[in-house]
Structure formats: structure tokens, C-alpha cells
Design a protein around this motif. Structure first.
Motif, PDB file in Angstrom:
ATOM      1  N   GLU A   5      32.009  10.121  38.672  1.00 22.97           N
ATOM      2  CA  GLU A   5      32.893  10.691  38.605  1.00 22.97           C
ATOM      3  C   GLU A   5      32.946  12.089  38.039  1.00 22.97           C
ATOM      4  O   GLU A   5      33.865  12.807  38.494  1.00 22.97           O
ATOM      5  CB  GLU A   5      34.020   9.733  37.753  1.00 22.97           C
ATOM      6  N   VAL A   6      32.240  12.161  37.301  1.00 26.19           N
ATOM      7  CA  VAL A   6      32.036  13.419  36.366  1.00 26.19           C
ATOM      8  C   VAL A   6      31.685  14.695  37.513  1.00 26.19           C
ATOM      9  O   VAL A   6      31.922  15.995  37.033  1.00 26.19           O
ATOM     10  CB  VAL A   6      31.161  13.535  35.316  1.00 26.19           C
ATOM     11  N   GLY A   7      30.794  14.097  38.458  1.00 27.67           N
ATOM     12  CA  GLY A   7      30.287  15.284  39.438  1.00 27.67           C
ATOM     13  C   GLY A   7      28.784  15.332  39.632  1.00 27.67           C
ATOM     14  O   GLY A   7      28.342  15.986  40.411  1.00 27.67           O
ATOM     15  N   PHE A   8      28.024  14.267  39.210  1.00 23.98           N
ATOM     16  CA  PHE A   8      26.560  14.292  39.337  1.00 23.98           C
ATOM     17  C   PHE A   8      26.360  13.652  40.789  1.00 23.98           C
ATOM     18  O   PHE A   8      27.200  12.785  41.042  1.00 23.98           O
ATOM     19  CB  PHE A   8      25.802  13.547  38.443  1.00 23.98           C
ATOM     20  N   THR A   9      25.357  13.990  41.283  1.00 25.18           N
ATOM     21  CA  THR A   9      24.768  13.618  42.599  1.00 25.18           C
ATOM     22  C   THR A   9      23.334  12.939  42.315  1.00 25.18           C
ATOM     23  O   THR A   9      22.848  13.055  41.087  1.00 25.18           O
ATOM     24  CB  THR A   9      24.533  14.685  43.890  1.00 25.18           C
TER      25      THR A   9
END
Length: 263
Positions: free
Chosen positions: A212-216
Motif C-alpha cells: 500500500e505504501v508503494g514498495f515492490t
């Protein structure tokens, strides 16, 4: 599991945690459990991030820049330092940083560790080392945090800050004990509960939050397990939280490593 959202609640938990860790700082390293877990964390980080720590990385300029958040007295930072170009070691408890700074002042101590007593909430915090000209802050190949996540009221905000501190392609490798159910609450004796926000890290919840925070390339895995003396009943260890002869029982806890990359 709860994540406090209000500023007042967050400030209260941070203050309680800092008071506890400032009080514990001088004797922190004397606890063999604490030292053992730092070594386990460093072994797990190398195992799960092999590209960052190749055995033949003799050129210091090719070693990673690492940020450790919640570094305590620097047990993990000092283990990592010989394999890194630079380690920026951050902790909100000034007492912990004072102990680390004293270690770094001794002969033979690593010269590539930067200790900072700050509550890091902004990737461009001017107290962080600069990247060069223009006022931008240094960005990192790796961010670590060992046994700190369960003390953080708002993990979403912290993870967002971590993402902003990474270079493109940089990663986080965050270690903590696992929330495997109600029994995980036994990890802390009653006297050590101030500043504890959650009883470990739930794998599924953490994976979802990182995404959700944007990590892959997100993955949360059990990296090791270790037995710890716990109270047989709440408050057994008394006001100092330390077991006396005949008290407590051994209980095994799993520890997770939380991985994610910045695109």
C-alpha cells in the motif's frame, strides 16, 4: 493489532518508549539475548540481500549506503559497518545514541558510522547527511530496522519515510519478532510494556501495508527463531522486568524479515 493515528497518542507512546530506552541504555549491551538477536538479524540481512553484500566487495565505493532506524546502542550498525560504505544510525532515544557515540570514540572503532538522535519523520530532514550540493539528503541502498517496528505507533508513516529515503532500486530489510497469535504477547514482561505498540509483526498485514505504501517485490518471511524467558503469569518478573531464580519459562519465538524495494 492497532496503529495509533492521533498526534497526541503517537507522542505519548514515543515519549514512553524513549523514557524506557534511555533508562536501559547503559546496561543494554550486557543482555546476551539482545546481542544474540542482533547477530541473527545481521545474518538474515546478508542471507536475504546477497547482492548488497558480495564476499568480494573490496572496493569501499561499491559497498552500500545503509540507514538503520531504531539503532539502539549500535549493535547491528557496528556489525554492518565493515561491509558498508556508510551506516547512518538513527534512534529517537538520546541515551542509546550516547552509548553508540561513546563506542565510536574508542580506538579501532569504525569511522563510517554516523549516529543521530532524531525521530525521523522526513526523508529530507536537514539533520541527515547531505547527498552533495543543492541541499538534498543522501539516499540509501538499504534501510534496516531491528526490533523497532513493534514500538512504532504509525507504521504507515514510517514506511513512507523509509521509501522516501531510498535510492531507486534500494530496499528495506526490517527484522522483528512475529505476531503469531495471542501467545506473542508474552514476549514482553509487564514491566517492559511501556512503548510497546504491537505484539510482533503479522506477516500478511505487513505485506499488505508495504504494498500500500508503494514498495515492490514485497515479501515477509520467517528468518529464524529463538527461545526467550517469559513470565508464567503477568507481572511475575516484578517492577524491573527481569526474571529471578525459579521464575519464568522458556518460549520459542519466530522472527520475520520484511523485504520491499523502491521502483
Amino acid at each position: 493489532m492497532s496503529v495509533l493515528g492521533s498526534h497526541a497518542s503517537k507522542s505519548k507512546v514515543v515519549s514512553e518508549g524513549n523514557e524506557r530506552f534511555n533508562a536501559d541504555a547503559a546496561s543494554w549491551d550486557a543482555n546476551p539475548f539482545v546481542a544474540a538477536m542482533s547477530l541473527e538479524a545481521w545474518a538474515a540481512i546478508q542471507r536475504f540481500c546477497p547482492a548488497l553484500f558480495p564476499a568480494d566487495a573490496h572496493d569501499a565505493d561499491k559497498r552500500p549506503d545503509v540507514l538503520e532506524i531504531g539503532c539502539g546502542t549500535g549493535l547491528l550498525s557496528l556489525e554492518m559497518a565493515p561491509r558498508c560504505r556508510r551506516v547512518v544510525a538513527v534512534d529517537a532515544a538520546e541515551g542509546m545514541i550516547q552509548v553508540l557515540a561513546a563506542k565510536l570514540g574508542k580506538p579501532g572503532a569504525p569511522q563510517n558510522v554516523v549516529p543521530l538522535a532524531i525521530l525521523l519523520e522526513d526523508p529530507e530532514d536537514e539533520r541527515l547527511p547531505p547527498a552533495g550540493g543543492g541541499g538534498a539528503r543522501l539516499k540509501y541502498d538499504l534501510i534496516t530496522s531491528h526490533m523497532a517496528l513493534h514500538h512504532i505507533p504509525d507504521l504507515r508513516s514510517l514506511l513512507t519515510t523509509m521509501l522516501g529515503c531510498l535510492k531507486p532500486g534500494g530496499m528495506v530489510a526490517l527484522t522483528d519478532f512475529e505476531d503469531f497469535g495471542p501467545e506473542a504477547e508474552k514476549f514482553h514482561p509487564k514491566a517492559k510494556m511501556p512503548g510497546v505498540e504491537r505484539h510482533g509483526i503479522n506477516r500478511q498485514w505487513m505485506e499488505a501495508l508495504l504494498k500500500e505504501v508503494g514498495f515492490t517485490d514485497v515479501k515477509v518471511s520467517v528468518a529464524w527463531d529463538h527461545s526467550k524467558m517469559v513470565e508464567k503469569f503477568t507481572g511475575e518478573f516484578g517492577d524491573d522486568g527481569s526474571p529471578k531464580e525459579g521464575q519464568g519459562e522458556m518460549m520459542k519465538f519466530p522472527y520475520v524479515i520484511c523485504m520491499g524495494k523502491k521502483a
